[in-house]
Scaffold this active site. Structure first.
Site, PDB file in Angstrom:
ATOM      1  N   HIS A 383       0.829  -1.214   0.000  1.00 54.74           N
ATOM      2  CA  HIS A 383       0.000   0.000   0.000  1.00 54.74           C
ATOM      3  C   HIS A 383       0.862   1.262   0.000  1.00 54.74           C
ATOM      4  O   HIS A 383       0.699   2.145  -0.851  1.00 54.74           O
ATOM      5  CB  HIS A 383      -0.910  -0.038   1.234  1.00 54.74           C
ATOM      6  CG  HIS A 383      -1.828   1.135   1.365  1.00 54.74           C
ATOM      7  ND1 HIS A 383      -3.161   1.080   1.029  1.00 54.74           N
ATOM      8  CD2 HIS A 383      -1.612   2.408   1.809  1.00 54.74           C
ATOM      9  CE1 HIS A 383      -3.723   2.256   1.249  1.00 54.74           C
ATOM     10  NE2 HIS A 383      -2.807   3.086   1.739  1.00 54.74           N
ATOM     11  N   GLU A 384       1.782   1.342   0.954  1.00 57.22           N
ATOM     12  CA  GLU A 384       2.623   2.540   1.056  1.00 57.22           C
ATOM     13  C   GLU A 384       3.564   2.659  -0.141  1.00 57.22           C
ATOM     14  O   GLU A 384       3.887   3.765  -0.575  1.00 57.22           O
ATOM     15  CB  GLU A 384       3.414   2.523   2.366  1.00 57.22           C
ATOM     16  CG  GLU A 384       2.555   2.512   3.630  1.00 57.22           C
ATOM     17  CD  GLU A 384       1.523   3.631   3.679  1.00 57.22           C
ATOM     18  OE1 GLU A 384       1.732   4.675   3.033  1.00 57.22           O
ATOM     19  OE2 GLU A 384       0.492   3.446   4.353  1.00 57.22           O
ATOM     20  N   HIS A 387       1.667   4.479  -2.822  1.00 57.46           N
ATOM     21  CA  HIS A 387       1.731   5.931  -2.609  1.00 57.46           C
ATOM     22  C   HIS A 387       3.073   6.476  -3.092  1.00 57.46           C
ATOM     23  O   HIS A 387       3.135   7.516  -3.771  1.00 57.46           O
ATOM     24  CB  HIS A 387       1.597   6.249  -1.117  1.00 57.46           C
ATOM     25  CG  HIS A 387       0.209   6.207  -0.581  1.00 57.46           C
ATOM     26  ND1 HIS A 387      -0.839   6.890  -1.148  1.00 57.46           N
ATOM     27  CD2 HIS A 387      -0.306   5.563   0.504  1.00 57.46           C
ATOM     28  CE1 HIS A 387      -1.937   6.677  -0.450  1.00 57.46           C
ATOM     29  NE2 HIS A 387      -1.652   5.881   0.563  1.00 57.46           N
ATOM     30  N   HIS A 390       3.492   6.570  -6.853  1.00 59.01           N
ATOM     31  CA  HIS A 390       2.651   7.643  -7.393  1.00 59.01           C
ATOM     32  C   HIS A 390       3.367   8.986  -7.235  1.00 59.01           C
ATOM     33  O   HIS A 390       3.453   9.784  -8.183  1.00 59.01           O
ATOM     34  CB  HIS A 390       1.312   7.652  -6.650  1.00 59.01           C
ATOM     35  CG  HIS A 390       0.241   8.451  -7.314  1.00 59.01           C
ATOM     36  ND1 HIS A 390      -1.029   8.559  -6.804  1.00 59.01           N
ATOM     37  CD2 HIS A 390       0.248   9.221  -8.445  1.00 59.01           C
ATOM     38  CE1 HIS A 390      -1.763   9.327  -7.604  1.00 59.01           C
ATOM     39  NE2 HIS A 390      -1.012   9.751  -8.595  1.00 59.01           N
TER      40      HIS A 390
END
Length: 591
Positions: A383-384, A387, A390
């Site tokens: 998940h991180e 981020h 991105h």
């Protein structure tokens, strides 16, 4: 693996070699504010004046990001160190002072017109990079006030943020939490920090006692929490009215150019699609062999616990393999995050809890984890990393003014990574129990991120609407709204009791108004994108990579269309409901 190895802590040298170097940049931020102040009343005196002001604001923004990330990286691994907390306080005070000193800029620009800007841009081509940002700004012209009022609203905004701090002080510092006995005979403090583990416990009497004790503690403070939240909502409404918005929701969504119809579409479509959620409640009730189902029965596993541990290296390998479809350069960056120490990995005494990714323009992202070798921790890592990738691609591709992606898009890349990891693991599951575990986790993730956050968004809309009508938010009003929402969303097999009616009072996100709906839209977009990537391959990957590199170069709705998702329609919401339903049916078929 030595968890104290320096390899598992982040290297802040990419930001600053020393605190002394950091202090120099903090001073530069103040100096830039003084330089901008020299243009007071003269911004549109010439094209070069306007360019200089906009360029100085960018320069300050880059320094602010870098200085803030450095201070956070110093403070969060050990929050007991006063000298590092002082770094955070210093940069925050510097940011506040900067914002107040340059608060004249936007009103002064707004006193002109987009036509005047275009005239300057034709005269000075360097200004053309700001065309979109200027168009976005002038669209908001009806909501920009005069210089004195803008300065006043900066202070008012700071005051409005106090309700969040009051809530934290009450619930973290001033509330005395009770102790109860675990099934093993140990004493445990009944607080939010221990909440997750307690509700995973297979002893139902213990779960019930923990839940009712914790929510009962909030219930004892329900009057002050209600008054505090009511004041926070009034602050939201006041600021919206001051800026000539029709509602607090319109103001909150306007920041990201998200139409209110998107919010309504989410709530209305989810409300029509609660049957699979209610089927899930019934299924859990049957598997747990209980006659009644309460909120504390949502978390205990209904599948055999495999109790498998994943070292950090194994977690990284799984993240790499699951996202390999996104491109060789993507894979190499994930590997580089390890070798260049982008991450502070393991839990530590006085370390900040949870996980996050943060970035500063011109520097690689930084991630904080509290990795404890569980399957959930592997998903958090993926998940991180989403981020961070991105941020990396947007920062590397876009000029600073468009590098930061909107909050509406923020959870898309991170959750897409989670979806890719889920499908990767599911395809390679070697036993029925492992498959059950993954399917069950997927259902719980969608329930908590999609259904539950939409319910919270529904709560926020109702509470703000009441205040805008001039009605008060009394404890019985707030608890009544929340209780009714639980009944409507979870259905007849779910018992909404007195304690669940207090639950709204333990949700800190409500002090960031109209924020939580983006978790639901984010997972909807991520499910749609991951499905398309796995089905279509390269064309879908290419579109998704364009989205990752787009920053805020267009509105969030238009940027997501690049990746093949139209969040202004019911389709991605219905697709998420379908995904939940299909996953539930697959899990049920294994019993």
């Amino acid at each position: 693996m030595d968890k104290k190895d320096v390899q598992y802590s982040w290297d802040t040298n990419a930001l600053y070699a020393s605190v002394e170097d950091w202090k120099k940049d903090v001073q530069k931020i103040t100096d830039i504010a003084d330089k901008i102040a020299e243009y007071h009343g003269k911004i549109f005196g010439s094209a070069s004046n306007l360019f200089e002001v906009l360029n100085l604001e960018d320069e300050a923004g880059i320094l602010i990001e870098r200085a803030y990330v450095f201070a956070s990286c110093k403070f969060h691994p050990d929050m007991s160190k006063g000298e590092n907390k002082n770094l955070v306080e210093t940069i925050q005070n510097t940011i506040n002072a900067f914002s107040e000193k340059v608060s004249f800029v936007v009103p002064e620009i707004m006193s002109e017109s987009i036509e005047k800007f275009n005239e300057f841009a034709n005269e000075m081509p360097e200004l053309k990079v700001y065309t979109k940002s200027m168009n976005d700004l002038f669209v908001q012209k009806p909501h920009i006030l005069d210089e004195k009022s803008e300065a006043l609203l900066v202070r008012m905004g700071d005051l409005a943020g106090s309700f969040d701090k009051i809530y934290d002080d009450l619930t973290v510092n001033d509330t005395e939490y009770k102790e109860i006995e675990t099934p093993n005979g140990e004493k445990v403090v009944v607080n939010d920090a221990n909440y997750g583990n307690a509700l995973l416990n297979t002893d139902r009497n213990y779960r019930k006692k923990y839940f009712e004790t914790l929510l009962g503690t909030y219930g004892k403070h329900i009057n002050i929490i209600s008054s505090n939240y009511y004041s926070s909502v009034k602050g939201d409404v006041y600021l919206a009215k001051s800026r000539n918005y029709n509602s607090a929701r319109e103001k909150a969504l306007a920041v990201n150019f998200v139409p209110e119809s998107v919010y309504d579409n989410l709530i209305n479509t989810v409300k029509k699609g609660t049957k699979p959620l209610q089927d899930y409640v019934k299924f859990r009730k049957e598997q747990l062999n209980i006659d009644d189902f309460y909120f504390y029965d949502f978390f205990v596993p209904i599948v055999k616990d495999i109790d498998k541990k994943y070292s950090y290296e194994e977690g990284m390998k799984l993240t790499i393999e699951a996202t390999r479809i996104l491109g060789e350069d993507y894979t190499e960056l994930v590997k580089k995050s390890f070798t260049e120490r982008w991450t502070d990995v393991f839990p530590g005494k006085n370390k900040r809890t949870g996980a996050y990714s943060t970035s500063a323009y011109g520097v690689h992202p930084y991630m904080l984890l509290n990795y404890d070798e569980t399957l959930d921790d592997v998903f958090t890592l993926a998940h991180e990393m989403g981020h961070s990738m991105h941020s990396y691609f947007s920062n590397s591709t876009q000029p600073y003014v468009y590098a930061n992606y909107s909050i509406f898009c923020a959870e898309v890349a991170s959750t897409t990574n989670e979806m890719l990891l889920y499908h990767y693991l599911l395809e390679r599951a070697t036993s029925v129990d492992e498959k059950k575990l993954l399917l069950s986790k997927h259902l719980d993730d969608i329930r908590s991120t999609f259904y539950r956050q939409t319910m919270f968004a529904d709560f926020e809309h109702q509470t703000h609407t009441l205040v805008e009508k001039g009605e008060a938010l009394l404890p019985e009003t707030l608890c009544g709204i929340h209780k009714k929402l639980n009944e409507d969303y979870y259905g007849k097999d779910f018992i909404a009791d007195e304690f669940i009616s207090y639950e709204w009072s333990r949700i800190p996100h409500f002090y960031s108004n109209f924020y939580v709906y983006q978790y639901a839209t984010g997972i909807s977009a991520a499910i749609a994108i991951s499905r398309r990537i796995l089905k279509e391959g390269k064309p879908a990957v290419d579109d998704y990579r364009k989205f990752l590199s787009s920053g805020s170069s267009d509105t969030p709705i238009e940027l997501l269309k690049i990746a093949g998702v139209d969040m202004s329609t019911e389709k991605p919401i219905n697709d998420t409901i379908d995904e939940f339903n299909e996953t539930l049916k697959e899990l049920m078929s294994l019993y």
